[in-house]
Design an enzyme around this catalytic site. Structure first.
Site, PDB file in Angstrom:
ATOM      1  N   ARG A   8      12.779  -8.422 -32.189  1.00 11.77           N
ATOM      2  CA  ARG A   8      13.365  -7.344 -31.394  1.00 11.77           C
ATOM      3  C   ARG A   8      14.567  -6.787 -32.157  1.00 11.77           C
ATOM      4  O   ARG A   8      15.338  -7.542 -32.761  1.00 11.77           O
ATOM      5  CB  ARG A   8      13.830  -7.824 -30.022  1.00 11.77           C
ATOM      6  CG  ARG A   8      14.349  -6.658 -29.178  1.00 11.77           C
ATOM      7  CD  ARG A   8      15.095  -7.079 -27.932  1.00 11.77           C
ATOM      8  NE  ARG A   8      15.620  -5.871 -27.255  1.00 11.77           N
ATOM      9  CZ  ARG A   8      16.477  -5.892 -26.254  1.00 11.77           C
ATOM     10  NH1 ARG A   8      16.927  -7.047 -25.783  1.00 11.77           N
ATOM     11  NH2 ARG A   8      16.906  -4.766 -25.723  1.00 11.77           N
ATOM     12  N   HIS A   9      14.753  -5.488 -32.097  1.00  8.74           N
ATOM     13  CA  HIS A   9      15.876  -4.844 -32.791  1.00  8.74           C
ATOM     14  C   HIS A   9      17.219  -5.409 -32.332  1.00  8.74           C
ATOM     15  O   HIS A   9      17.335  -6.034 -31.274  1.00  8.74           O
ATOM     16  CB  HIS A   9      15.844  -3.328 -32.556  1.00  8.74           C
ATOM     17  CG  HIS A   9      16.034  -2.949 -31.115  1.00  8.74           C
ATOM     18  ND1 HIS A   9      17.270  -2.916 -30.496  1.00  8.74           N
ATOM     19  CD2 HIS A   9      15.134  -2.590 -30.160  1.00  8.74           C
ATOM     20  CE1 HIS A   9      17.137  -2.549 -29.240  1.00  8.74           C
ATOM     21  NE2 HIS A   9      15.844  -2.348 -29.000  1.00  8.74           N
ATOM     22  N   GLY A  10      18.255  -5.155 -33.118  1.00  8.86           N
ATOM     23  CA  GLY A  10      19.609  -5.568 -32.757  1.00  8.86           C
ATOM     24  C   GLY A  10      20.181  -4.713 -31.633  1.00  8.86           C
ATOM     25  O   GLY A  10      19.588  -3.721 -31.202  1.00  8.86           O
ATOM     26  N   ASN A  15      22.054  -0.517 -24.984  1.00  5.50           N
ATOM     27  CA  ASN A  15      21.893  -1.842 -24.394  1.00  5.50           C
ATOM     28  C   ASN A  15      23.154  -2.254 -23.644  1.00  5.50           C
ATOM     29  O   ASN A  15      23.085  -2.756 -22.516  1.00  5.50           O
ATOM     30  CB  ASN A  15      21.617  -2.888 -25.484  1.00  5.50           C
ATOM     31  CG  ASN A  15      20.277  -2.725 -26.170  1.00  5.50           C
ATOM     32  OD1 ASN A  15      20.130  -3.062 -27.343  1.00  5.50           O
ATOM     33  ND2 ASN A  15      19.271  -2.209 -25.469  1.00  5.50           N
ATOM     34  N   GLY A  22      13.892   3.364 -23.793  1.00  2.23           N
ATOM     35  CA  GLY A  22      12.500   3.715 -24.015  1.00  2.23           C
ATOM     36  C   GLY A  22      12.254   4.211 -25.429  1.00  2.23           C
ATOM     37  O   GLY A  22      12.650   3.581 -26.407  1.00  2.23           O
ATOM     38  N   ARG A  60      16.478   2.544 -34.189  1.00  2.04           N
ATOM     39  CA  ARG A  60      17.104   1.231 -33.998  1.00  2.04           C
ATOM     40  C   ARG A  60      16.263   0.103 -34.595  1.00  2.04           C
ATOM     41  O   ARG A  60      16.811  -0.892 -35.081  1.00  2.04           O
ATOM     42  CB  ARG A  60      17.399   0.973 -32.523  1.00  2.04           C
ATOM     43  CG  ARG A  60      16.203   1.015 -31.567  1.00  2.04           C
ATOM     44  CD  ARG A  60      16.717   0.996 -30.137  1.00  2.04           C
ATOM     45  NE  ARG A  60      15.685   0.950 -29.102  1.00  2.04           N
ATOM     46  CZ  ARG A  60      15.092   2.007 -28.573  1.00  2.04           C
ATOM     47  NH1 ARG A  60      15.388   3.224 -29.012  1.00  2.04           N
ATOM     48  NH2 ARG A  60      14.196   1.872 -27.595  1.00  2.04           N
ATOM     49  N   GLU A  86       8.926   1.105 -28.261  1.00  2.00           N
ATOM     50  CA  GLU A  86       9.204   0.634 -26.903  1.00  2.00           C
ATOM     51  C   GLU A  86       8.362   1.439 -25.929  1.00  2.00           C
ATOM     52  O   GLU A  86       7.804   2.491 -26.284  1.00  2.00           O
ATOM     53  CB  GLU A  86      10.704   0.791 -26.598  1.00  2.00           C
ATOM     54  CG  GLU A  86      11.151   0.254 -25.242  1.00  2.00           C
ATOM     55  CD  GLU A  86      10.863  -1.227 -25.040  1.00  2.00           C
ATOM     56  OE1 GLU A  86       9.661  -1.559 -24.878  1.00  2.00           O
ATOM     57  OE2 GLU A  86      11.812  -2.029 -25.016  1.00  2.00           O
ATOM     58  N   LYS A  98      20.836   1.093 -13.252  1.00  2.00           N
ATOM     59  CA  LYS A  98      21.113   0.868 -11.827  1.00  2.00           C
ATOM     60  C   LYS A  98      20.639   2.040 -10.975  1.00  2.00           C
ATOM     61  O   LYS A  98      20.162   1.843  -9.843  1.00  2.00           O
ATOM     62  CB  LYS A  98      22.600   0.596 -11.605  1.00  2.00           C
ATOM     63  CG  LYS A  98      23.543   1.711 -12.004  1.00  2.00           C
ATOM     64  CD  LYS A  98      24.996   1.314 -11.768  1.00  2.00           C
ATOM     65  CE  LYS A  98      25.963   2.407 -12.196  1.00  2.00           C
ATOM     66  NZ  LYS A  98      25.784   3.665 -11.458  1.00  2.00           N
TER      67      LYS A  98
END
Length: 228
Positions: A8-10, A15, A22, A60, A86, A98
């Site tokens: 998985r990318h950093g 994030n 996405g 990314r 993704e 949220k």
């Protein structure tokens, strides 16, 4: 047999801000570059070598692949494959998690639905797909099928070139959905960890998951480079 190492990318700013990224392009933040470089250090220390490096075409992921190779002190081409992207979240791209979670799932954090065991991860993309009036958001089956096709093409090319070890740099949710579809056991998780490694073996047309979400290489590299 081909050993496939999925990364998985950093970390990205998205994030940290808990945005739904996405297929929207974003760059690694300073910590994400450090994670990816450290992963390369850890992989080098382990003695792992890769015949082929393939990345999602999103920035990314490409930056992560570049930093890994820098950490490994290796110079080799990085192929890009859009099939390793993704999940496409359609109209929800770029929005705060949220807000989307409240709108679609009726709770402020759909991660809690998954981690609590109330809703399986596989149900999340399907709900977003159903809620996207533009029909851009991918369903779980669309994600897994697209990802599987990409990996089968990658391992077919590796076999044709008599290669045995492939590094694939991808994303947290699409990778996990594919791994779960191939028998992985990582319950109540919504994504893989940034700069983690999952190992899959490919032989006779079948994938077998060996291990998942391993952060040992990354953490070893972090300790080596920044503990002094």
């Amino acid at each position: 047999m081909i050993n496939l190492y999925l990364v998985r990318h950093g970390e990205t700013a998205g994030n940290v801000r808990q945005l739904i990224q996405g297929v929207t392009n974003s760059r690694l933040d300073a910590h994400g570059r450090k994670q990816a470089f450290a992963l390369g250090l850890g992989l080098k220390a382990s003695g792992l070598k890769f015949d082929r490096v393939v990345s999602s075409d999103l920035i990314r992921a490409q930056e992560t692949a570049q930093q890994i190779l820098l950490g490994m002190d290796e110079k080799q081409p990085i192929e890009t494959n859009s099939g390793l992207r993704e999940e496409n979240d359609g109209i929800f791209e770029g929005r705060e998690l949220k807000d989307v979670s409240q709108e679609v799932f009726g709770v402020p954090d759909y991660h809690q639905l998954v981690t609590s065991g109330k809703v399986p991860l596989e149900a999340i993309p399907d709900r977003l797909h159903a809620a996207d009036v533009t029909d851009q958001a991918e369903s779980t089956q669309q994600i897994v099928s697209r990802y599987d096709l990409a990996l089968r093409r990658i391992v077919a090319a590796a076999e044709a070139a008599h290669e045995t070890s492939v590094l694939g740099v991808s994303h947290g949710t699409a990778s996990l959905l594919w791994l779960l579809a191939h028998g992985a056991d990582l319950p109540n998780r919504t994504e893989l960890t940034n700069a983690s490694v999952s190992k899959v073996r490919y032989q006779n047309g079948r994938f077998k998951v060996d291990w998942l979400d391993n952060t040992t290489f990354r953490d070893q590299g972090l300790q080596e480079a920044w503990s002094q």
